[in-house]
Design an enzyme around this catalytic site. Structure first.
Site, mmCIF file in Angstrom:
data_model
loop_
_atom_site.group_PDB
_atom_site.id
_atom_site.type_symbol
_atom_site.label_atom_id
_atom_site.label_comp_id
_atom_site.label_asym_id
_atom_site.label_seq_id
_atom_site.Cartn_x
_atom_site.Cartn_y
_atom_site.Cartn_z
ATOM 1 N N TYR A 1 -33.200 47.323 17.770
ATOM 2 C CA TYR A 1 -33.812 46.406 18.728
ATOM 3 C C TYR A 1 -35.062 45.796 18.097
ATOM 4 C CZ TYR A 1 -36.035 44.633 22.991
ATOM 5 O OH TYR A 1 -36.631 43.833 23.944
ATOM 6 N N ASP B 1 -39.389 46.532 10.802
ATOM 7 C CA ASP B 1 -39.899 46.471 12.169
ATOM 8 C C ASP B 1 -40.482 47.845 12.479
ATOM 9 O OD1 ASP B 1 -40.446 46.408 14.833
ATOM 10 O OD2 ASP B 1 -38.549 45.470 15.429
ATOM 11 N N LYS C 1 -46.916 48.365 20.217
ATOM 12 C CA LYS C 1 -47.083 49.700 20.806
ATOM 13 C C LYS C 1 -48.376 50.408 20.373
ATOM 14 C CE LYS C 1 -42.337 49.685 22.089
ATOM 15 N NZ LYS C 1 -41.074 49.357 21.477
#
Ligand SMILES: *Cc1c(COP(=O)(O)O)cnc(C)c1O
Length: 428
Positions: free
Chosen positions: A142, A237, A265
């Site tokens: 994702y 990522d 995050k």
């Protein structure tokens, strides 16, 4: 549950699905999502006053635990000086200096407001810099919800981009090719068939959005070599792995340098922050130094930067945080493995450090197809029993359990005891 239920009923009338991000709706496990009112350390409290030990940690940011005093203080002070200026501030420089000092090979960073935005921008930069359009991603990885990344192309390596979501134009999806995680040969094949057309290979160095799947020995190294041989950029990522696996993230942990990295995050300490970065030579292609346009009204927001700076400073200065979270993750994984043996349960424990996952399948899980073999109905029963007992895991089989420095060995032991009880109830 009454108050959570009442709030959800109201929410469903005015918010699509009652939530502002789909997984929060508990659709894959059934039942009513808990509305959270407060959190501290390893604990959450819901609207009905029930206490939980939390293993979601806001999906990763809360690596020091909830409401850490050092972050709270930094945020409060920054807020008093003004919530947003739309002009540069010293804290942006401090965050960029700290990030580039902690991550090997990271020379420049640009702040954005989410992981989605970070990836979208990094992919645009890779395309602008290389002058090529196609991107290779991995099924089950994702990278946020930008059009070109909402493609997983279910059926095998050779599938051309087929969007996962309505509203993604076929034209946007067609330049996204999908390979198999942990299978560098599938990447090599796509590179060969699209010679000279690949801008970048993007990967979650530890896949943490299809459960947790670690890279096999040599996988990331081989991606590095394939990108070099084909003039494609390698994008890590690191929105989950960054500053979590260790200070330098997956690049340091696995000893593989990416050309571009994306963050989110953890770097916001709980505030909405993302960033992308890499070598100067590439990053200088971004406006205003270069021709790849990317901007943000609230990017580098002073309050968000204060939170991120406070959290990253602790991670930089206190090595015991990583020792602690890795130890807790290990304790959990070992305990779960013992329970699986005890009950001869068809389950597999995966992960690394403070990212762990219990897959409800006995087969080895190395890619998306393997992960999809999980018995999600059994997972849902397990999840709901644990929730009732006061243990808040992610409401989906395909998410990670996150360990924070605020968790204790006693928390883990209590969790394992509850899992023991739960297995006795659900494993006939
Ligand atoms: C969460 C996540 C994103 C998206 O970040 P948002 O802040 O939710 O937009 C991108 N990549 C990875 C690996 C993630 O885990």
């Amino acid at each position: 549950m009454e108050k959570s239920r009442a709030l959800f009923t109201r929410a469903e009338k005015v918010i699509p699905g009652g939530v502002n991000s789909p997984v929060r709706a508990f659709r894959s496990v059934g039942g009513n999502p808990r509305f959270i009112t407060r959190a501290k350390g390893s604990r959450l409290w819901d609207a009905d006053g029930k206490e939980y030990i939390d293993y979601v940690g806001s999906w990763g940011p809360m690596i020091l635990g909830h409401n850490d005093e050092r972050i709270l203080e930094a945020v409060s002070k920054a807020a008093c000086d003004g919530l947003s200026f739309g002009a540069p501030t010293e804290r942006e420089v401090l965050v960029a200096e700290l990030m580039t000092s902690m991550v090997p090979g990271l020379e420049m960073v640009r702040m954005v407001n989410s992981g989605t935005e970070a990836v979208m921008s990094a992919v645009r930069l890779a395309r602008g810099y290389t002058g090529k359009d196609k991107v290779i991603k991995f099924a089950g990885c994702y990278h946020g919800h930008s059009d070109s990344m909402l493609v997983k192309a279910g059926s095998g390596v050779m599938t051309q981009g087929v969007p996962d979501s309505l509203g993604v134009p076929a034209a946007a999806a067609k330049d996204t090719l999908t390979a198999v995680y942990n299978d560098a040969d599938s990447v090599e094949m796509l590179l060969r068939e699209n010679r000279g057309q690949i801008a970048a290979v993007i990967v979650e160095p530890v896949a943490a959005n299809m459960g947790v799947i670690t890279p096999k020995e040599g996988f990331l190294q081989k991606l590095r070599r394939l990108c070099d041989e084909n003039g494609a950029l390698l994008i890590f990522d690191e929105v989950i792995t960054g500053f979590r696996l260790c200070k330098g993230g997956a690049q340091e942990f696995y000893g593989v340098k990416a050309d571009l990295c994306t963050y989110g995050k953890i770097i916001g300490g709980g505030m909405p922050v993302g960033a992308y970065g890499g070598r100067k030579e590439i990053m200088n292609w971004i406006a205003p130094s270069g021709q790849v346009y990317q901007a943000g009204t609230l990017s580098g927001n002073p309050v968000a930067m204060a939170a991120g700076l406070a959290q990253l400073t602790v991670l930089n200065e206190d090595p015991s945080v990583y020792e602690r979270i890795n130890h807790l993750g290990e304790l959990f994984a070992c305990g779960m493995k013992e329970l699986i043996e005890k009950y001869r349960a068809p389950l597999t424990v995966t992960g690394v450090g403070s990212l762990r996952c219990v897959f409800f399948t006995s087969d080895t899980v190395e890619n998306y197809e393997d992960a999809k073999k999980s018995d999600t109905a059994l997972f849902a029963r397990y999840f709901n029993k644990m929730l009732e007992k006061g243990f808040y895991f992610a409401p989906s089989q395909f998410e990670a359990a996150f360990f924070s420095a605020a968790h204790t060995e006693a928390d883990i032991r209590a969790t394992l005891a509850a899992a023991d009880e739960t297995f006795a109830e659900i494993m006939i």
